[in-house]
Design a protein around this motif. Structure first.
Motif, short mmCIF file in Angstrom:
data_model
loop_
_atom_site.label_atom_id
_atom_site.label_comp_id
_atom_site.label_asym_id
_atom_site.label_seq_id
_atom_site.Cartn_x
_atom_site.Cartn_y
_atom_site.Cartn_z
N ASP A 190 0.82 -1.22 0.00
CA ASP A 190 0.00 0.00 0.00
C ASP A 190 0.86 1.27 0.00
O ASP A 190 0.34 2.36 -0.24
CB ASP A 190 -0.95 0.00 1.20
CG ASP A 190 -0.22 -0.18 2.53
OD1 ASP A 190 0.79 -0.92 2.55
OD2 ASP A 190 -0.66 0.40 3.53
N GLN B 135 2.83 5.14 -7.57
CA GLN B 135 2.89 4.94 -9.01
C GLN B 135 4.23 5.39 -9.59
O GLN B 135 4.81 4.72 -10.45
CB GLN B 135 1.74 5.70 -9.69
CG GLN B 135 1.40 5.16 -11.06
CD GLN B 135 0.12 5.74 -11.61
OE1 GLN B 135 0.16 6.71 -12.36
NE2 GLN B 135 -1.02 5.18 -11.23
N TYR C 266 2.51 -3.81 -7.50
CA TYR C 266 1.76 -2.54 -7.54
C TYR C 266 0.55 -2.65 -8.46
O TYR C 266 -0.56 -2.26 -8.11
CB TYR C 266 2.65 -1.38 -8.01
CG TYR C 266 1.85 -0.10 -8.16
CD1 TYR C 266 1.60 0.71 -7.06
CD2 TYR C 266 1.29 0.25 -9.37
CE1 TYR C 266 0.82 1.85 -7.17
CE2 TYR C 266 0.50 1.39 -9.50
CZ TYR C 266 0.27 2.19 -8.40
OH TYR C 266 -0.53 3.31 -8.52
N ASP D 10 -3.16 -2.45 -6.90
CA ASP D 10 -3.97 -1.31 -7.35
C ASP D 10 -5.24 -1.80 -8.05
O ASP D 10 -6.33 -1.28 -7.82
CB ASP D 10 -3.13 -0.47 -8.31
CG ASP D 10 -3.90 0.72 -8.89
OD1 ASP D 10 -4.33 1.58 -8.09
OD2 ASP D 10 -4.06 0.78 -10.12
N LYS E 178 -7.83 -3.11 -5.55
CA LYS E 178 -8.47 -1.99 -4.86
C LYS E 178 -9.58 -1.38 -5.72
O LYS E 178 -10.68 -1.10 -5.25
CB LYS E 178 -7.42 -0.91 -4.56
CG LYS E 178 -7.35 -0.50 -3.11
CD LYS E 178 -6.21 0.45 -2.76
CE LYS E 178 -5.60 1.20 -3.90
NZ LYS E 178 -4.48 2.07 -3.52
N GLU E 179 -9.28 -1.20 -7.00
CA GLU E 179 -10.26 -0.61 -7.92
C GLU E 179 -11.45 -1.54 -8.15
O GLU E 179 -12.60 -1.11 -8.17
CB GLU E 179 -9.59 -0.26 -9.26
CG GLU E 179 -8.63 0.90 -9.19
CD GLU E 179 -9.29 2.19 -8.71
OE1 GLU E 179 -10.40 2.52 -9.20
OE2 GLU E 179 -8.73 2.86 -7.83
#
Length: 260
Positions: free
Chosen positions: A82, A86, A134, A138, A141-142
């Motif tokens: 987390d 980016q 990553y 990511d 999460k989306e």
């Protein structure tokens, strides 16, 4: 009381399980995890989607799922995915080894990886692993933001092996390092994978790779010996696929992070 709206549980859609069964499993799992004080802080932040994904990975065995999640919490504390930003992975991302095309007919994102663009001699193993983590973290999460059941969660992966060279592109250390991470910390991330350009050399590599995979993961991997375009056009419309896969999208224009 009358008029109170019942909260919907995130559905597993696993082996015809009911919403009540899913809810009961989540409660039992929370109780099991709470027995370990080290889990409490992470437990508070764990979403229903995460509980269900890990439960599916361990076939709804509460003790095994609790063990898996406890190990996952420890990994989160140690690796801190987390906290990867980016900009930390932009150098890796800009090589466009993987991009997101459009969506399949069920609305799930299609991710295309180009094996020939990976050059292990030109980058460090740690940087590549950080980039992959990553992208996956990511994306999870989306996807969680709008998913109502496991039918809405996960990606379709296309592993394009066009122009792949074993001397330039094969990366056994990366395979060995990344596969356990993906299985242990990103369960049910992969809906299906389509691997192109299958040749005798890949069959040998596949035998090595499959040793590290569980049966649920291997069942999702399709080794496409025929026309990849034909296989992909069965699951997605042309305007959702890359030009090289029978579609209309240019991979140079596609995002390399999960579309927001």
């Amino acid at each position: 009381y009358m008029g109170e709206k019942k909260k919907m549980v995130f559905r597993s859609n696993y082996n015809n399980r009911t919403e009540e069964e899913d809810a009961a499993s989540i409660i039992a799992l929370k109780k099991e995890l709470a027995k370990n004080p080290a889990n409490l802080e992470r437990l508070e932040k764990t979403t229903e989607v995460t509980f269900i994904r890990f439960l599916i990975a361990r076939k709804f065995d509460i003790e095994k799922t609790a063990e898996m999640l406890t190990n996952h919490y420890r990994w989160l504390d140690e690796y801190k995915p987390d906290q990867i930003k980016q900009e930390d992975v932009m150098a890796e991302a800009s090589q466009r080894r993987s991009v997101f095309a459009g969506k399949d007919k069920k609305g799930r994102q299609i991710m295309v990886s180009f094996a020939a663009r990976h050059r292990p001699n030109e980058e460090t193993l740690d940087e590549t692993v950080k980039f992959v983590i990553y992208v996956f973290y990511d994306a999870c999460k989306e996807m969680e933001k709008n998913a109502k059941s496991m039918d809405d969660f996960g990606i379709i992966q296309v592993q394009d092996r066009t122009d792949f060279s074993s001397s330039d592109n094969l990366d056994k250390p990366l395979i060995k390092k990344i596969l356990p991470i993906l299985q242990d910390h990103f369960p049910e991330f992969l809906v299906a994978s389509y691997v192109t350009n299958i040749n005798p050399f890949f069959q040998v590599i596949w035998k090595i790779i499959s040793v590290f995979l569980d049966s649920r993961t291997t069942s999702k991997i399709n080794l496409v010996k025929g026309d990849i375009n034909e296989a992909l056009l069965e699951i997605a419309e042309p305007d959702q696929l890359l030009i090289q896969h029978g579609g209309t999208l240019n991979d140079a224009d596609r995002p390399f992070f999960y579309p927001k």
